[in-house]
Design a protein around this motif. Structure first.
Motif, PDB file in Angstrom:
ATOM      1  N   THR A 159      -4.344  18.334   3.739  1.00 17.32           N
ATOM      2  CA  THR A 159      -3.533  17.893   4.171  1.00 17.32           C
ATOM      3  C   THR A 159      -3.625  17.084   5.735  1.00 17.32           C
ATOM      4  O   THR A 159      -4.176  18.075   6.523  1.00 17.32           O
ATOM      5  N   LEU A 160      -3.215  16.404   5.727  1.00 14.79           N
ATOM      6  CA  LEU A 160      -3.303  15.586   6.790  1.00 14.79           C
ATOM      7  C   LEU A 160      -1.827  15.597   7.477  1.00 14.79           C
ATOM      8  O   LEU A 160      -0.828  16.037   7.040  1.00 14.79           O
ATOM      9  N   ARG A 161      -1.562  15.531   8.361  1.00 10.45           N
ATOM     10  CA  ARG A 161      -0.387  16.084   9.343  1.00 10.45           C
ATOM     11  C   ARG A 161       0.824  14.736   8.540  1.00 10.45           C
ATOM     12  O   ARG A 161       0.036  13.593   8.922  1.00 10.45           O
ATOM     13  N   LYS A 162       1.812  15.540   9.395  1.00  9.40           N
ATOM     14  CA  LYS A 162       2.618  13.782   8.715  1.00  9.40           C
ATOM     15  C   LYS A 162       2.810  13.017   9.465  1.00  9.40           C
ATOM     16  O   LYS A 162       2.870  13.398  10.407  1.00  9.40           O
ATOM     17  N   GLY A 163       2.956  11.763   9.228  1.00  6.57           N
ATOM     18  CA  GLY A 163       2.928  10.888  10.192  1.00  6.57           C
ATOM     19  C   GLY A 163       2.487   9.701   8.782  1.00  6.57           C
ATOM     20  O   GLY A 163       2.601   9.849   7.574  1.00  6.57           O
ATOM     21  N   GLU A 164       2.396   8.455   9.914  1.00  9.75           N
ATOM     22  CA  GLU A 164       1.797   6.731   9.277  1.00  9.75           C
ATOM     23  C   GLU A 164       1.020   7.568   8.348  1.00  9.75           C
ATOM     24  O   GLU A 164       0.525   6.699   7.525  1.00  9.75           O
ATOM     25  N   PRO A 165      -0.334   7.725   8.881  1.00 11.37           N
ATOM     26  CA  PRO A 165      -1.878   8.565   8.141  1.00 11.37           C
ATOM     27  C   PRO A 165      -1.369   9.401   7.005  1.00 11.37           C
ATOM     28  O   PRO A 165      -2.278   8.758   5.569  1.00 11.37           O
ATOM     29  N   LEU A 166      -0.424   9.991   6.969  1.00  8.15           N
ATOM     30  CA  LEU A 166       0.016  10.820   5.743  1.00  8.15           C
ATOM     31  C   LEU A 166       0.422   9.711   4.363  1.00  8.15           C
ATOM     32  O   LEU A 166       0.389  10.107   2.902  1.00  8.15           O
ATOM     33  N   PHE A 167       1.266   8.788   5.011  1.00  9.74           N
ATOM     34  CA  PHE A 167       2.385   8.008   3.826  1.00  9.74           C
ATOM     35  C   PHE A 167       1.172   6.922   3.576  1.00  9.74           C
ATOM     36  O   PHE A 167       0.848   7.254   2.091  1.00  9.74           O
ATOM     37  N   LYS A 168       0.310   6.886   4.327  1.00  4.42           N
ATOM     38  CA  LYS A 168      -0.793   5.830   3.821  1.00  4.42           C
ATOM     39  C   LYS A 168      -1.948   6.079   2.540  1.00  4.42           C
ATOM     40  O   LYS A 168      -2.096   5.682   1.728  1.00  4.42           O
ATOM     41  N   PHE A 169      -2.284   7.694   3.410  1.00  4.01           N
ATOM     42  CA  PHE A 169      -3.094   7.767   2.342  1.00  4.01           C
ATOM     43  C   PHE A 169      -2.109   8.593   0.978  1.00  4.01           C
ATOM     44  O   PHE A 169      -3.081   7.959   0.178  1.00  4.01           O
ATOM     45  N   VAL A 170      -1.223   9.213   0.859  1.00  7.34           N
ATOM     46  CA  VAL A 170      -0.737   9.129  -0.156  1.00  7.34           C
ATOM     47  C   VAL A 170      -0.273   7.915  -1.106  1.00  7.34           C
ATOM     48  O   VAL A 170      -0.234   7.694  -2.622  1.00  7.34           O
ATOM     49  N   ALA A 171       0.391   6.834  -0.151  1.00  6.20           N
ATOM     50  CA  ALA A 171       0.429   5.910  -1.502  1.00  6.20           C
ATOM     51  C   ALA A 171      -0.327   5.056  -1.546  1.00  6.20           C
ATOM     52  O   ALA A 171      -0.787   4.161  -2.548  1.00  6.20           O
ATOM     53  N   ALA A 172      -1.820   5.183  -0.880  1.00 13.02           N
ATOM     54  CA  ALA A 172      -3.343   4.283  -1.488  1.00 13.02           C
ATOM     55  C   ALA A 172      -3.404   5.374  -2.412  1.00 13.02           C
ATOM     56  O   ALA A 172      -3.325   4.588  -4.253  1.00 13.02           O
ATOM     57  N   LYS A 173      -3.586   6.363  -3.188  1.00 17.66           N
ATOM     58  CA  LYS A 173      -3.278   7.921  -4.318  1.00 17.66           C
ATOM     59  C   LYS A 173      -2.411   6.677  -5.085  1.00 17.66           C
ATOM     60  O   LYS A 173      -2.444   7.554  -6.093  1.00 17.66           O
ATOM     61  N   LYS A 174      -1.101   6.821  -4.831  1.00 15.94           N
ATOM     62  CA  LYS A 174       0.035   6.300  -5.932  1.00 15.94           C
ATOM     63  C   LYS A 174      -0.790   5.339  -6.245  1.00 15.94           C
ATOM     64  O   LYS A 174       0.075   4.995  -8.110  1.00 15.94           O
ATOM     65  N   LEU A 175      -1.138   3.773  -5.821  1.00 15.68           N
ATOM     66  CA  LEU A 175      -1.590   2.836  -6.543  1.00 15.68           C
ATOM     67  C   LEU A 175      -2.314   3.088  -7.035  1.00 15.68           C
ATOM     68  O   LEU A 175      -2.774   2.353  -8.436  1.00 15.68           O
ATOM     69  N   VAL A 176      -3.503   4.153  -7.007  1.00 18.62           N
ATOM     70  CA  VAL A 176      -4.480   4.274  -8.267  1.00 18.62           C
ATOM     71  C   VAL A 176      -4.179   5.091  -9.319  1.00 18.62           C
ATOM     72  O   VAL A 176      -4.196   4.022 -10.773  1.00 18.62           O
ATOM     73  N   ALA A 177      -3.205   5.833  -9.148  1.00 16.84           N
ATOM     74  CA  ALA A 177      -2.267   6.752 -10.334  1.00 16.84           C
ATOM     75  C   ALA A 177      -1.576   4.962 -11.497  1.00 16.84           C
ATOM     76  O   ALA A 177      -1.474   5.460 -12.737  1.00 16.84           O
ATOM     77  N   LEU A 178      -0.929   4.001 -10.767  1.00 17.75           N
ATOM     78  CA  LEU A 178      -0.309   3.826 -11.177  1.00 17.75           C
ATOM     79  C   LEU A 178      -1.019   1.982 -12.002  1.00 17.75           C
ATOM     80  O   LEU A 178      -1.161   2.384 -13.242  1.00 17.75           O
ATOM     81  N   ILE A 179      -2.702   2.056 -11.529  1.00 21.76           N
ATOM     82  CA  ILE A 179      -2.739   1.323 -12.299  1.00 21.76           C
ATOM     83  C   ILE A 179      -3.581   2.387 -13.656  1.00 21.76           C
ATOM     84  O   ILE A 179      -3.753   1.342 -14.676  1.00 21.76           O
ATOM     85  N   MET A 180      -4.156   3.573 -13.622  1.00 28.36           N
ATOM     86  CA  MET A 180      -4.670   4.628 -14.381  1.00 28.36           C
ATOM     87  C   MET A 180      -3.383   4.741 -15.226  1.00 28.36           C
ATOM     88  O   MET A 180      -3.402   4.548 -16.782  1.00 28.36           O
ATOM     89  N   LEU A 181      -1.635   4.582 -15.242  1.00 31.14           N
ATOM     90  CA  LEU A 181      -1.194   4.546 -15.367  1.00 31.14           C
ATOM     91  C   LEU A 181      -1.529   3.325 -16.733  1.00 31.14           C
ATOM     92  O   LEU A 181      -1.232   3.358 -18.134  1.00 31.14           O
ATOM     93  N   VAL A 182      -1.717   2.010 -16.422  1.00 26.33           N
ATOM     94  CA  VAL A 182      -1.282   1.008 -17.381  1.00 26.33           C
ATOM     95  C   VAL A 182      -3.113   0.732 -17.717  1.00 26.33           C
ATOM     96  O   VAL A 182      -2.409   0.089 -19.275  1.00 26.33           O
ATOM     97  N   ILE A 183      -3.378   1.021 -17.754  1.00 21.49           N
ATOM     98  CA  ILE A 183      -4.814   1.574 -18.140  1.00 21.49           C
ATOM     99  C   ILE A 183      -4.799   2.647 -19.141  1.00 21.49           C
ATOM    100  O   ILE A 183      -5.100   2.081 -20.913  1.00 21.49           O
ATOM    101  N   PHE A 184      -4.621   3.052 -19.419  1.00 15.66           N
ATOM    102  CA  PHE A 184      -3.710   4.725 -20.279  1.00 15.66           C
ATOM    103  C   PHE A 184      -3.015   4.048 -21.697  1.00 15.66           C
ATOM    104  O   PHE A 184      -3.186   3.814 -22.235  1.00 15.66           O
ATOM    105  N   ILE A 185      -1.865   2.724 -21.546  1.00 18.05           N
ATOM    106  CA  ILE A 185      -1.190   2.782 -21.692  1.00 18.05           C
ATOM    107  C   ILE A 185      -1.626   1.299 -22.731  1.00 18.05           C
ATOM    108  O   ILE A 185      -1.605   1.086 -23.617  1.00 18.05           O
ATOM    109  N   GLY A 186      -2.600   0.582 -21.776  1.00 16.49           N
ATOM    110  CA  GLY A 186      -3.157  -0.435 -22.316  1.00 16.49           C
ATOM    111  C   GLY A 186      -4.008   0.188 -24.019  1.00 16.49           C
ATOM    112  O   GLY A 186      -4.608  -0.600 -25.079  1.00 16.49           O
TER     113      GLY A 186
END
Length: 290
Positions: A159-186
């Motif tokens: 894990t990265l240290r807390k701060g903006e880099p960590l927020f961006k890292f996790v947010a980018a993975k959340k975006l991938v997860a949302l896309i996968m959830l849409v594909i899964f439902i479809g």
């Protein structure tokens, strides 16, 4: 770009929180019980000749198929949990995929029961019996290796240290997860329409796991942007290879699927062990090289 990170976090977090609620999990468990009972009743209606003509061809005659349906729904729920795990550490997501592989092997073992007569007897079905034993034994072996893997990854620093880099890292993975959830439902809707139209449904889990290969590579590339060190790149790429072996196990014939699945679990354990010994920040070997 920062707005995209904010949006993905805003959309993902409420969905994740809703799914993890105790009330949601209890409702889902009750739904599984209801579906299993209804499936048994519907199959019995088909066997007694009480099923209306339009639905008659859609209902199997073996009560064992109700077990297969129940385990299929359990797998659906586990895959949803896997999608929500993607924004966590890559090693945790890999562990979740091994959990799903163990359940798929158990489902495959129960699915082989559909070839047995009622009342059950093994006469003339010795080959199916060996498949059940192999899949069940493989599931137990992966379950055991998953315990080893869970112990090894406790000391895995990723894990990265807390701060903006960590927020961006996790947010980018959340975006991938949302896309996968849409594909899964479809894909689920498309497969359901195939079934309702009398067409042969495609292999849902194998197809979705194929899509997950690309999401794994995407997560590795995202991690490289925020964790460009060689040891992190190698570790994450190695985990992606382990998940690729899981996908191959799902499409392999009987016996080979067990061997590939166990091999993938052993590979993940060895990768984590080597990383902890030589490359972890707590490793004395790393301090000596430094």
């Amino acid at each position: 770009m920062h707005k995209l990170y904010d949006w993905s976090t805003f959309a993902f977090d409420p969905l994740h929180e809703f799914w993890e609620r105790d009330a949601t999990q209890r409702a889902v468990a009750g739904f599984l019980v209801l579906v299993f009972v209804l499936a048994l009743g519907t199959i019995e209606m088909k066997r007694q000749g009480w099923m209306p003509a339009p639905l008659d061809h859609m209902v199997p005659t073996s009560h064992y198929m109700a077990i297969n349906l129940a385990f299929t729904l359990v797998l659906v729920l586990e895959v949803i949990s896997l999608i929500f795990t993607l924004p966590c550490s890559i090693s945790k997501a890999v562990g979740k995929q091994f959990e799903i592989l163990a359940l798929i092997l158990l489902r495959s073992a129960f699915k082989a029961l559909a070839d047995f007569p009622e009342p059950i007897t093994i006469t003339g079905h010795e080959q199916e019996l060996w498949v059940i034993i192999a899949d069940g034994g493989g599931a137990v072996a992966i379950f055991a290796l998953l315990g080893v893997y869970s112990l090894l990854r406790r000391n895995l620093d990723e894990t990265l240290r807390k701060g903006e880099p960590l927020f961006k890292f996790v947010a980018a993975k959340k975006l991938v997860a949302l896309i996968m959830l849409v594909i899964f439902i479809g894909m689920g809707i498309k497969n359901g329409l195939h079934f309702l139209n009398g067409e042969h449904p495609f292999h849902f889990f194998q197809s979705f796991y194929t899509v997950l290969i690309f999401s794994d590579i995407m997560l590795v590339l995202i991690a490289q942007r925020f964790l460009p060190e060689f040891r992190a790149i190698f570790r994450n790429s190695g985990f992606a290879l382990a998940t690729l072996l899981i996908r191959l196990a799902l499409t392999a014939p009987p016996y080979y699927n067990v061997g590939i699945g166990i091999g993938a679990a052993i590979f993940a354990c060895l990768l984590t062990l080597v990383y902890n010994i030589f490359y972890s920040t707590n490793s004395r070997f790393l301090r000596k090289r430094a």
